[in-house]
Design an enzyme around this catalytic site. Structure first.
Site, mmCIF file in Angstrom:
data_model
loop_
_atom_site.group_PDB
_atom_site.id
_atom_site.type_symbol
_atom_site.label_atom_id
_atom_site.label_comp_id
_atom_site.label_asym_id
_atom_site.label_seq_id
_atom_site.Cartn_x
_atom_site.Cartn_y
_atom_site.Cartn_z
ATOM 1 N N GLN A 100 65.577 44.305 18.584
ATOM 2 C CA GLN A 100 65.857 43.902 17.198
ATOM 3 C C GLN A 100 67.191 43.170 17.132
ATOM 4 O O GLN A 100 67.532 42.608 16.095
ATOM 5 C CB GLN A 100 65.908 45.135 16.299
ATOM 6 N N HIS A 118 63.803 40.049 15.854
ATOM 7 C CA HIS A 118 64.463 39.564 14.638
ATOM 8 C C HIS A 118 65.203 38.252 14.862
ATOM 9 O O HIS A 118 66.085 37.899 14.082
ATOM 10 C CB HIS A 118 65.423 40.639 14.083
ATOM 11 N N GLY A 188 68.871 53.302 20.561
ATOM 12 C CA GLY A 188 69.946 52.761 19.718
ATOM 13 C C GLY A 188 69.480 52.105 18.433
ATOM 14 O O GLY A 188 70.120 51.181 17.953
ATOM 15 N N THR A 189 68.394 52.613 17.878
ATOM 16 C CA THR A 189 67.960 52.087 16.574
ATOM 17 C C THR A 189 67.794 53.236 15.576
ATOM 18 O O THR A 189 67.354 54.323 15.954
ATOM 19 C CB THR A 189 66.654 51.268 16.672
ATOM 20 N N ALA A 232 73.705 55.366 24.445
ATOM 21 C CA ALA A 232 72.852 54.725 25.458
ATOM 22 C C ALA A 232 73.628 54.363 26.716
ATOM 23 O O ALA A 232 73.125 54.514 27.835
ATOM 24 C CB ALA A 232 72.223 53.468 24.850
HETATM 25 C C1 BJW Z 1 73.795 54.372 19.238
HETATM 26 C C2 BJW Z 1 75.050 54.187 19.724
HETATM 27 C C3 BJW Z 1 75.150 54.168 21.099
HETATM 28 C C4 BJW Z 1 75.214 54.107 17.516
HETATM 29 N N1 BJW Z 1 74.058 54.332 21.820
HETATM 30 N N2 BJW Z 1 72.688 54.525 19.882
HETATM 31 C C5 BJW Z 1 57.283 49.718 5.433
HETATM 32 C C6 BJW Z 1 57.953 50.756 4.832
HETATM 33 C C7 BJW Z 1 59.139 50.530 4.133
HETATM 34 C C8 BJW Z 1 59.681 49.237 4.038
HETATM 35 C C9 BJW Z 1 59.018 48.217 4.647
HETATM 36 C C10 BJW Z 1 57.846 48.457 5.329
HETATM 37 N N3 BJW Z 1 57.418 47.276 5.864
HETATM 38 C C11 BJW Z 1 58.303 46.296 5.522
HETATM 39 C C12 BJW Z 1 59.263 46.835 4.752
HETATM 40 C C13 BJW Z 1 60.398 46.055 4.170
HETATM 41 C C14 BJW Z 1 61.536 45.827 5.131
HETATM 42 C C15 BJW Z 1 62.088 47.180 5.552
HETATM 43 O O1 BJW Z 1 61.812 47.689 6.611
HETATM 44 N N4 BJW Z 1 62.940 47.757 4.711
HETATM 45 C C16 BJW Z 1 63.538 49.066 5.016
HETATM 46 C C17 BJW Z 1 65.061 48.910 5.132
HETATM 47 C C18 BJW Z 1 63.140 50.014 3.935
HETATM 48 N N5 BJW Z 1 61.133 45.024 6.280
HETATM 49 C C19 BJW Z 1 61.085 43.691 6.207
HETATM 50 O O2 BJW Z 1 61.349 43.092 5.187
HETATM 51 C C20 BJW Z 1 60.645 42.960 7.462
HETATM 52 N N6 BJW Z 1 59.666 41.979 7.128
HETATM 53 C C21 BJW Z 1 58.450 42.305 6.699
HETATM 54 O O3 BJW Z 1 58.058 43.443 6.661
HETATM 55 O O4 BJW Z 1 57.689 41.239 6.345
HETATM 56 C C22 BJW Z 1 56.396 41.473 5.805
HETATM 57 C C23 BJW Z 1 55.806 40.117 5.477
HETATM 58 C C24 BJW Z 1 54.541 39.820 5.939
HETATM 59 C C25 BJW Z 1 53.979 38.564 5.642
HETATM 60 C C26 BJW Z 1 54.694 37.644 4.883
HETATM 61 C C27 BJW Z 1 55.958 37.941 4.413
HETATM 62 C C28 BJW Z 1 56.516 39.198 4.726
HETATM 63 C C29 BJW Z 1 61.797 42.170 8.076
HETATM 64 C C30 BJW Z 1 62.922 43.034 8.522
HETATM 65 C C31 BJW Z 1 64.084 42.147 9.005
HETATM 66 C C32 BJW Z 1 65.326 42.957 9.354
HETATM 67 N N7 BJW Z 1 66.410 42.057 9.567
HETATM 68 C C33 BJW Z 1 67.705 42.582 9.989
HETATM 69 C C34 BJW Z 1 68.708 41.411 10.000
HETATM 70 C C35 BJW Z 1 68.430 40.501 11.204
HETATM 71 C C36 BJW Z 1 69.397 39.351 11.266
HETATM 72 C C37 BJW Z 1 70.826 39.820 11.385
HETATM 73 O O5 BJW Z 1 71.210 40.452 12.370
HETATM 74 O O6 BJW Z 1 71.582 39.517 10.461
HETATM 75 O O7 BJW Z 1 67.589 43.163 11.287
HETATM 76 S S1 BJW Z 1 68.316 43.937 8.983
HETATM 77 C C38 BJW Z 1 69.029 44.828 10.311
HETATM 78 O O8 BJW Z 1 68.337 46.095 10.511
HETATM 79 C C39 BJW Z 1 68.749 43.996 11.569
HETATM 80 C C40 BJW Z 1 68.418 45.050 12.588
HETATM 81 O O9 BJW Z 1 67.703 44.471 13.659
HETATM 82 C C41 BJW Z 1 67.634 46.046 11.771
HETATM 83 C C42 BJW Z 1 67.544 47.422 12.376
HETATM 84 O O10 BJW Z 1 68.801 47.998 12.497
HETATM 85 P P1 BJW Z 1 69.156 48.826 13.823
HETATM 86 O O11 BJW Z 1 69.188 47.925 14.972
HETATM 87 O O12 BJW Z 1 68.293 50.008 13.920
HETATM 88 O O13 BJW Z 1 70.698 49.213 13.530
HETATM 89 P P2 BJW Z 1 71.287 50.398 12.644
HETATM 90 O O14 BJW Z 1 72.700 50.074 12.385
HETATM 91 O O15 BJW Z 1 70.437 50.715 11.489
HETATM 92 O O16 BJW Z 1 71.211 51.677 13.605
HETATM 93 C C43 BJW Z 1 72.007 51.800 14.769
HETATM 94 C C44 BJW Z 1 71.588 53.056 15.490
HETATM 95 O O17 BJW Z 1 72.320 53.097 16.693
HETATM 96 C C45 BJW Z 1 71.908 54.355 14.720
HETATM 97 O O18 BJW Z 1 70.759 55.203 14.770
HETATM 98 C C46 BJW Z 1 73.032 54.993 15.543
HETATM 99 O O19 BJW Z 1 72.975 56.419 15.581
HETATM 100 C C47 BJW Z 1 72.758 54.430 16.910
HETATM 101 N N8 BJW Z 1 73.900 54.316 17.794
HETATM 102 N N9 BJW Z 1 75.936 54.018 18.642
HETATM 103 C C48 BJW Z 1 72.858 54.507 21.220
HETATM 104 N N10 BJW Z 1 76.364 53.994 21.671
#
Ligand code: BJW
Ligand code: ZN
Length: 240
Positions: A100, A118, A188-189, A232
């Site tokens: 991601q 992403h 790490g997600t 990680a």
């Molecule tokens: C460690 C550590 C260490 C710390 N070692 N670990 C179903 C249910 C509910 C909602 C939805 C659903 N389906 C879709 C949705 C809507 C939405 C969504 O999911 N919303 C939720 C927030 C509720 N999803 C979307 O809109 C997606 N699109 C979609 O569904 O389209 C449908 C569609 C179909 C057809 C036509 C049109 C539409 C798109 C999602 C895009 C997400 N984009 C981002 C930004 C990317 C660009 C950028 O970087 O700016 O992606 S948002 C952001 O979150 C980014 C990340 O990739 C993503 C995930 O975050 P991640 O990587 O998990 O980071 P954190 O910070 O959340 O977590 C870090 C973790 O690391 C923590 O757990 C720590 O504990 C851990 N950690 N140190 C290991 N050392």
């Protein structure tokens, strides 16, 4: 915890089709801020408020300032032990990485077969979809914000997936296929952003052994076969 790491190594040795999903936590030890949780504030903005097409329409310069700031941080970061371990696994046939992360650190660590779920912060595309193919621009900071499309002169946007946007069709299909595996690791997600967060349950339904590596619990924790509750870069240090 050593037992869990030994178990992970045995599983990796015994598995042919291995799929890994990574999130921002994998790059935390490299100095890239995570999105959510302690220390995860992006300049006091929520990802949900800036990583959207509506935010870009409202204020493209503000959104670009956020991305330019992040590009500057990432440009100074190096891959860590977790990226290197995953890169070593990627040399095995049957391995797929679904990341991601948009930072490009997996690729810089030498990982093959990376699905950028992403997108990439280092790639730009025309915000008006004029037909210009996406292009790479690694300058940080960029000389002018917003950067312009070389074909039509309109504003460019980062080639990343914002909330409400679909995952690129070929990438989504490849990730879906890769969820049919023997071993599925979620590393790490926070497992809150869909559809990425749904891949683990899909792999489990298809019979994969599932593992989470994360210092904190996530909504996936209760459904995985086992958890390595560690950063990680520590869990994977020296792993290959
Ligand atoms: C460690 C550590 C260490 C710390 N070692 N670990 C179903 C249910 C509910 C909602 C939805 C659903 N389906 C879709 C949705 C809507 C939405 C969504 O999911 N919303 C939720 C927030 C509720 N999803 C979307 O809109 C997606 N699109 C979609 O569904 O389209 C449908 C569609 C179909 C057809 C036509 C049109 C539409 C798109 C999602 C895009 C997400 N984009 C981002 C930004 C990317 C660009 C950028 O970087 O700016 O992606 S948002 C952001 O979150 C980014 C990340 O990739 C993503 C995930 O975050 P991640 O990587 O998990 O980071 P954190 O910070 O959340 O977590 C870090 C973790 O690391 C923590 O757990 C720590 O504990 C851990 N950690 N140190 C290991 N050392
Ligand atoms: Zn254009």
């Amino acid at each position: 915890m050593d037992d869990a790491i030994d178990r992970l190594h045995r599983l990796i040795d015994a598995s042919t089709r291995i799929t890994v999903v990574t999130g921002a936590g994998v790059s935390a030890a490299s100095g890239v801020p995570t999105f959510r949780g302690a220390g995860g504030l992006w300049r006091s903005f929520r990802a949900e408020d800036l990583a959207t097409p509506a935010a870009f329409r409202r204020d493209p310069r503000l959104v670009w300032e956020w991305y330019d700031w992040r590009r500057g941080i990432i440009a100074a970061c190096e891959p860590n032990a977790a990226h290197r371990a995953i890169a070593a696994w990627s040399r095995r046939p049957g391995f797929t990485l679904i990341t991601q992360n948009v930072d490009g650190l997996h690729e810089r660590a030498g990982t093959s077969n990376v699905l950028r779920y992403h997108g990439s912060i280092w790639h730009l595309r025309c915000a008006t979809d004029c037909g210009q193919p996406e292009w790479e621009d690694r300058r940080a900071p960029l000389p002018a914000l917003p950067p312009l499309c070389p074909s039509c002169g309109g504003p460019a946007r980062p080639s990343v997936v914002w909330f409400g946007e679909p995952i690129e069709r070929a990438v989504a299909a490849a990730a879906d296929a890769a969820s049919d595996c023997d071993l599925f690791l979620s590393i790490g997600t926070s497992s809150v952003v869909y559809p990425a967060a749904g891949l683990l349950a899909q792999a489990r339904r298809r019979g994969a052994t599932t593992v989470e590596i994360n210092p904190d619990a996530t909504p996936s924790t209760s459904s995985v076969d086992f958890v390595i509750r560690m950063p990680a870069e520590e869990a994977l240090r020296g792993s290959s």
